[in-house]
Scaffold this motif. Sequence first.
Motif, short mmCIF file in Angstrom:
data_model
loop_
_atom_site.label_atom_id
_atom_site.label_comp_id
_atom_site.label_asym_id
_atom_site.label_seq_id
_atom_site.Cartn_x
_atom_site.Cartn_y
_atom_site.Cartn_z
N ARG A 285 0.82 -1.22 0.00
CA ARG A 285 0.00 0.00 0.00
C ARG A 285 0.85 1.27 0.00
O ARG A 285 0.55 2.22 -0.72
CB ARG A 285 -0.97 -0.03 1.19
CG ARG A 285 -2.02 -1.11 1.03
CD ARG A 285 -2.99 -1.19 2.20
NE ARG A 285 -3.90 -2.31 2.02
CZ ARG A 285 -4.90 -2.61 2.84
NH1 ARG A 285 -5.12 -1.86 3.91
NH2 ARG A 285 -5.68 -3.65 2.60
N VAL A 286 1.91 1.24 0.78
CA VAL A 286 2.79 2.41 0.81
C VAL A 286 3.43 2.63 -0.56
O VAL A 286 3.55 3.76 -1.04
CB VAL A 286 3.87 2.25 1.91
CG1 VAL A 286 4.93 3.33 1.78
CG2 VAL A 286 3.22 2.31 3.30
N SER A 287 3.81 1.52 -1.22
CA SER A 287 4.48 1.65 -2.52
C SER A 287 3.54 2.12 -3.62
O SER A 287 3.98 2.66 -4.64
CB SER A 287 5.10 0.31 -2.92
OG SER A 287 4.09 -0.64 -3.21
N LEU A 288 2.24 1.91 -3.44
CA LEU A 288 1.27 2.30 -4.46
C LEU A 288 1.00 3.81 -4.48
O LEU A 288 0.42 4.32 -5.43
CB LEU A 288 -0.05 1.55 -4.25
CG LEU A 288 -0.08 0.09 -4.72
CD1 LEU A 288 -1.36 -0.60 -4.26
CD2 LEU A 288 0.05 0.00 -6.24
N ILE A 289 1.41 4.51 -3.42
CA ILE A 289 1.16 5.96 -3.34
C ILE A 289 2.47 6.70 -3.55
O ILE A 289 3.42 6.57 -2.76
CB ILE A 289 0.54 6.34 -1.99
CG1 ILE A 289 -0.80 5.60 -1.79
CG2 ILE A 289 0.30 7.85 -1.91
CD1 ILE A 289 -1.44 5.82 -0.44
N THR A 290 2.53 7.48 -4.61
CA THR A 290 3.72 8.28 -4.90
C THR A 290 3.32 9.74 -5.06
O THR A 290 2.14 10.06 -5.16
CB THR A 290 4.42 7.78 -6.18
OG1 THR A 290 3.47 7.80 -7.25
CG2 THR A 290 4.96 6.37 -6.00
#
Length: 692
Positions: free
Chosen positions: A356-361
């Motif tokens: 989930r963290v990696s999906l938000i940039t």
Amino acid sequence: MSAEYKVDGSIAIITMNNPPVNGLGHVTRHAIVEGVRQALNDPAVKAIVITGAGKAFSGGADIKEFNSPKAFAEPSLHTVINVIESADKPVIAAIHTVCMGGGLELALGCHYRIASPGAQIALPEVKLGILPGAGGTQRLPRVVGLELALNMIVSGTPVASEKLAKTALFNTVAEGDLMTAATAFAHQVADVRPLPKVRDIKIDYPNYEAFLQFSRNTVTAMAGPFPAPLKCVEAVAAAVTRKFDDGIRFERDLFLNLVQTTESKALRHAFFGERAASKLPDVPEDTPIRPIKSVAVIGAGTMGGGIAMNFANAGIPVKILEMKQEALDKGLATIRKNYENTFRKGKLTQEKFDQRVSLITGSLSYDDIAQADLVIEAVFEDMGVKEQVFKKLDSVMKQGAILASNTSTLDVDKIAAFTQRPQDVVGMHFFSPANVMKLLEIVRGKKTAKDVLATVLAISKKIKKTGVVSGVCDGFIGNRMIEQYSRQAGFLLEEGCTPEQVDKAVEKLGFAMGPFRMGDLAGNDIGWYIRKRRYVEKPHITYSKTADLLCEMGRFGQKTGAGWYDYKPGDRKAYPSDVVNEMIVKHSADLGITRRKISDQEIVERLIYALVNEAAYILEEGIATRASDIDMVYLTGYGFPLHTGGPMFYADTVGLPNVVMAMEKYAKGRHGDAWKPAPLLAKLAAEGKTFN
């Protein structure tokens, strides 16, 4: 559809086929009974297998027949189960995917049960304010034990089949092809006699009286205003203390009693209301939807970050756009912190956290979001700011992208007019905190395309929101209504109430929080900003000045440590404020108002009936499609008590003539002009009809 019958060698197979979850409607029940009788009358058939087509064994009652005579027409589910249980040939339930409610009760009536791994097993009736009415409370304790059965029935929570593999519920949990295993098992037991019946199993639970009393005490403390959970305990207790047939009759009496309660009617209303909200009369269910494989969010503030999390949680990549690196870094850090808190509580695995963290940039350039399928603007609530954003989006976003605004009050048609593609513009009003609150108000502009609406309704389900469509007006459904509620709350202060008294009166009814605690949580400056706009645009509408005086004192709520209440550092508890109460009393004196004692009943009626009357205008104007949509907005976005079914259902329960009568009484007081019944409300009341 009903049920299909075929014979495979010496095994008869009855396949329930009533999409989407093989609901046990009248036609399906009749077909099952006919199938069993056909198999019993065929000398070549040695055993019977019952299963479900598609993606379910059976989800239980057919919701299309809920609240209709067909739900109880013969053959009833009791009759179906009796036919199966009394069959002189073995009947095997082949369970897969979903086996809930009446579906599980049907399976419990079979002589044997085989399940595939991962099947969801539940008796969820309590969530509709009722209890299992076809033997579930009597049979389930006999196969999984008293304690587990009680937990399953009182909570209604599904349990995976493999977790029940060691209980007597299943003869086996079969790996591989379910029907191959079921027919092989049917051959094994074809000649075994006597046929096992769940009803004949004795419940062995030492000192059951103490356990049941403990359960009563626990459930009473947790059930709140809902009677069903405690009745579930009593029904399960009957499985231990009564003969089977007496327990079945007791369960049936409790079921019929619960069906008539307001609380159950309210829960069923909400159940159907949520499903109805996703349907629009002029948008066919087969309307093509646009693929949403990537999302962009404009603004990394509290709202923007929360919106982004919804899509990441659903596995959709999100890019957040900000104008300054500092604001972007702060927003991304807050998102990460939110996920870390969830991870620490054990509600998120390391794998899910990382995903989930990696999906938000983040980005500082519009060019980086140009290929997103959906872009949601979450910037300051000001038309000038929105204009700048949407003109820029119009110039950079790819053709076919959906351009959405998170505005809570502004005119979506005006926003759409800032672009050359108004058909692609829609309102997506999330509620704060956006990653928690279930409501998504979908605002339909005059030119919003039908496929855009269908797409946003579909995506709302994917991100686990209740999407409710609203037309364009100031405040849409929710905030337009809450303004009238807030106006009455302010007038109550002037006339004699304190914030605490008003809040406690509606919280006693079951509201999550009263209007003044809610204001402190949301930020009193937001309402102040809207009122300043109202003073210019709608000078004929009167407001209590208490809220303005509060804001002039700098008391904006929890974020400033002071609002209608006082707050202590690190403590969200609202403490009554002497300073605020003195201000209110002085303001009453300045207006020449003699303060009076106001009852809780008057507080509740004035607040809720103000909502109801404005909602009647909203319905009449076509802003909302149906009354239940308004109820869903308030149940999922504004903390309206679930057991009352929402403001419109509540008014129906009270009786619309009684609502109008109360309004006529309040019209004789101060600000009586606020109590003119909406034409639709007056008409329905005069005709003895209801909103729903």
